[in-house]
Design a protein around this motif. Sequence first.
Motif, PDB file in Angstrom:
ATOM      1  N   SER A  12       0.851  -1.179   0.000  1.00  0.00           N
ATOM      2  CA  SER A  12       0.000   0.000   0.000  1.00  0.00           C
ATOM      3  C   SER A  12       0.897   1.242   0.000  1.00  0.00           C
ATOM      4  N   GLY A  13       0.476   2.270  -0.739  1.00  0.00           N
ATOM      5  CA  GLY A  13       1.275   3.505  -0.752  1.00  0.00           C
ATOM      6  C   GLY A  13       1.725   3.939  -2.130  1.00  0.00           C
ATOM      7  N   LEU A  14       1.051   3.446  -3.163  1.00  0.00           N
ATOM      8  CA  LEU A  14       1.444   3.877  -4.513  1.00  0.00           C
ATOM      9  C   LEU A  14       1.351   5.398  -4.714  1.00  0.00           C
ATOM     10  N   PRO A  15       0.419   6.107  -4.034  1.00  0.00           N
ATOM     11  CA  PRO A  15       0.397   7.566  -4.217  1.00  0.00           C
ATOM     12  C   PRO A  15       1.744   8.222  -3.895  1.00  0.00           C
ATOM     13  N   TYR A  16       2.491   7.669  -2.943  1.00  0.00           N
ATOM     14  CA  TYR A  16       3.821   8.222  -2.666  1.00  0.00           C
ATOM     15  C   TYR A  16       4.731   8.049  -3.884  1.00  0.00           C
ATOM     16  N   GLY A  17       4.683   6.853  -4.467  1.00  0.00           N
ATOM     17  CA  GLY A  17       5.575   6.567  -5.596  1.00  0.00           C
ATOM     18  C   GLY A  17       5.258   7.426  -6.806  1.00  0.00           C
ATOM     19  N   LEU A  18       3.964   7.563  -7.098  1.00  0.00           N
ATOM     20  CA  LEU A  18       3.584   8.376  -8.265  1.00  0.00           C
ATOM     21  C   LEU A  18       3.956   9.841  -8.063  1.00  0.00           C
ATOM     22  N   ARG A  19       3.732  10.339  -6.858  1.00  0.00           N
ATOM     23  CA  ARG A  19       4.088  11.748  -6.581  1.00  0.00           C
ATOM     24  C   ARG A  19       5.607  11.931  -6.673  1.00  0.00           C
ATOM     25  N   LEU A  20       6.348  10.933  -6.213  1.00  0.00           N
ATOM     26  CA  LEU A  20       7.812  11.015  -6.304  1.00  0.00           C
ATOM     27  C   LEU A  20       8.248  11.130  -7.761  1.00  0.00           C
ATOM     28  N   VAL A  21       7.702  10.272  -8.610  1.00  0.00           N
ATOM     29  CA  VAL A  21       8.083  10.316 -10.031  1.00  0.00           C
ATOM     30  C   VAL A  21       7.696  11.670 -10.636  1.00  0.00           C
ATOM     31  N   ILE A 132      17.293   3.765  -1.472  1.00  0.00           N
ATOM     32  CA  ILE A 132      16.308   4.230  -0.493  1.00  0.00           C
ATOM     33  C   ILE A 132      15.119   3.284  -0.541  1.00  0.00           C
ATOM     34  N   ILE A 133      14.824   2.701   0.605  1.00  0.00           N
ATOM     35  CA  ILE A 133      13.710   1.755   0.692  1.00  0.00           C
ATOM     36  C   ILE A 133      12.614   2.372   1.546  1.00  0.00           C
ATOM     37  N   VAL A 134      11.408   2.395   0.990  1.00  0.00           N
ATOM     38  CA  VAL A 134      10.248   2.956   1.695  1.00  0.00           C
ATOM     39  C   VAL A 134       9.340   1.767   2.044  1.00  0.00           C
ATOM     40  N   PRO A 135       9.609   1.121   3.189  1.00  0.00           N
ATOM     41  CA  PRO A 135       8.920  -0.130   3.522  1.00  0.00           C
ATOM     42  C   PRO A 135       7.528   0.144   4.070  1.00  0.00           C
ATOM     43  N   ARG A 136       6.569  -0.673   3.671  1.00  0.00           N
ATOM     44  CA  ARG A 136       5.219  -0.467   4.205  1.00  0.00           C
ATOM     45  C   ARG A 136       4.639  -1.777   4.707  1.00  0.00           C
ATOM     46  N   GLU A 137       4.444  -1.822   6.004  1.00  0.00           N
ATOM     47  CA  GLU A 137       3.727  -2.896   6.688  1.00  0.00           C
ATOM     48  C   GLU A 137       3.511  -2.422   8.108  1.00  0.00           C
ATOM     49  N   THR A 138       2.504  -2.943   8.758  1.00  0.00           N
ATOM     50  CA  THR A 138       2.348  -2.628  10.178  1.00  0.00           C
ATOM     51  C   THR A 138       1.535  -3.701  10.859  1.00  0.00           C
ATOM     52  N   ALA A 154      24.111  -2.573   5.132  1.00  0.00           N
ATOM     53  CA  ALA A 154      24.725  -2.655   3.791  1.00  0.00           C
ATOM     54  C   ALA A 154      24.730  -1.295   3.098  1.00  0.00           C
ATOM     55  N   GLY A 155      24.176  -0.275   3.766  1.00  0.00           N
ATOM     56  CA  GLY A 155      24.252   1.072   3.206  1.00  0.00           C
ATOM     57  C   GLY A 155      22.932   1.649   2.734  1.00  0.00           C
ATOM     58  N   ALA A 156      21.852   0.862   2.789  1.00  0.00           N
ATOM     59  CA  ALA A 156      20.558   1.386   2.332  1.00  0.00           C
ATOM     60  C   ALA A 156      19.982   2.374   3.350  1.00  0.00           C
ATOM     61  N   VAL A 157      19.192   3.298   2.842  1.00  0.00           N
ATOM     62  CA  VAL A 157      18.435   4.208   3.717  1.00  0.00           C
ATOM     63  C   VAL A 157      17.032   3.620   3.870  1.00  0.00           C
ATOM     64  N   ILE A 158      16.632   3.364   5.107  1.00  0.00           N
ATOM     65  CA  ILE A 158      15.276   2.856   5.369  1.00  0.00           C
ATOM     66  C   ILE A 158      14.417   4.060   5.757  1.00  0.00           C
ATOM     67  N   LEU A 159      13.487   4.384   4.878  1.00  0.00           N
ATOM     68  CA  LEU A 159      12.708   5.621   5.048  1.00  0.00           C
ATOM     69  C   LEU A 159      11.215   5.267   5.079  1.00  0.00           C
ATOM     70  N   PRO A 160      10.684   4.932   6.253  1.00  0.00           N
ATOM     71  CA  PRO A 160       9.276   4.530   6.316  1.00  0.00           C
ATOM     72  C   PRO A 160       8.354   5.696   5.987  1.00  0.00           C
ATOM     73  N   PRO A 161       7.226   5.415   5.351  1.00  0.00           N
ATOM     74  CA  PRO A 161       6.302   6.490   5.000  1.00  0.00           C
ATOM     75  C   PRO A 161       5.489   6.933   6.209  1.00  0.00           C
ATOM     76  N   ASN A 162       6.134   7.693   7.087  1.00  0.00           N
ATOM     77  CA  ASN A 162       5.507   8.155   8.329  1.00  0.00           C
ATOM     78  C   ASN A 162       5.324   9.659   8.274  1.00  0.00           C
ATOM     79  N   PRO A 163       4.164  10.128   7.834  1.00  0.00           N
ATOM     80  CA  PRO A 163       4.004  11.589   7.792  1.00  0.00           C
ATOM     81  C   PRO A 163       3.984  12.179   9.195  1.00  0.00           C
TER      82      PRO A 163
END
Length: 200
Positions: A12-21, A132-138, A154-163
């Motif tokens: 869940s969270g495709l609106p974030y991805g589309l807005r990012l693009v 950059i990984i935007v993980p979504r689960e709860t 390993a160097g990735a940025v974990i950036l949860p979609p937490n407004p």
Amino acid sequence: MKTIAVAFTGASGLPYGLRLVECLIGAGITVHLLYSQAAQIVARQEMDFTLPGRAADAQTELTARFNATAGQLKVHGLQEWFAPLASGSNPPDAYVICPCTMGTLAKIAAGMADDLITRAADVVLKEGRKLIIVPRETPFSIIHLENMLRLARAGAVILPPNPGFYQHPASVSDMIDFVVARILDQLQVPHQLVPRWGAE
Ligand SMILES: Cc1cc2nc3c(=O)[nH]c(=O)nc-3n(C[C@H](O)[C@H](O)[C@H](O)COP(=O)(O)O)c2cc1C
């Protein structure tokens, strides 16, 4: 940064991805886009939006939707092994998986590169580019948390979609922009999506 890859997976969270693009295209960046089959299902479910089955159709539709210049948005199929993202000889400057499922997260953490989404992550990590990984689960299980820790090490940025709420979002769009702003900051892409804390 000139070339940024973005993947949509079936969280869940495709609106974030589309807005990012949309924001990356607006900033004049070349975007390579990938999406999983599950992302197509989620797009229909949560946005009434059809992500075409064929990458070429998606490229045409999204180029028009985001008013991209010719060649600025390249959409790749998941078995397109001749895409630049598949090789360490031609990696993007950065790669954002937004939203990222726990399944894709687990595959990347385990070094499995069985499609272009996971192979591109493998490439970006081994070449020392930004992932950059935007993980979504709860809630997150211990397995999810350990996979995220492994990727962060390993160097990735974990950036949860937490407004955040401290800027008093008035709409869902404001909340989406809050998260996308944090991603653009990580990519060092200038934006004015949300006011900066402490700025006059
Ligand atoms: C409407 C919908 C919402 C989903 N939301 C999530 C989610 O937030 N997080 C997650 O890890 N999986 C979620 N899933 C399950 C994944 O889509 C599923 O595990 C899929 O196999 C992931 O494949 P992918 O990583 O290749 O996209 C959702 C599925 C559907 C249909």
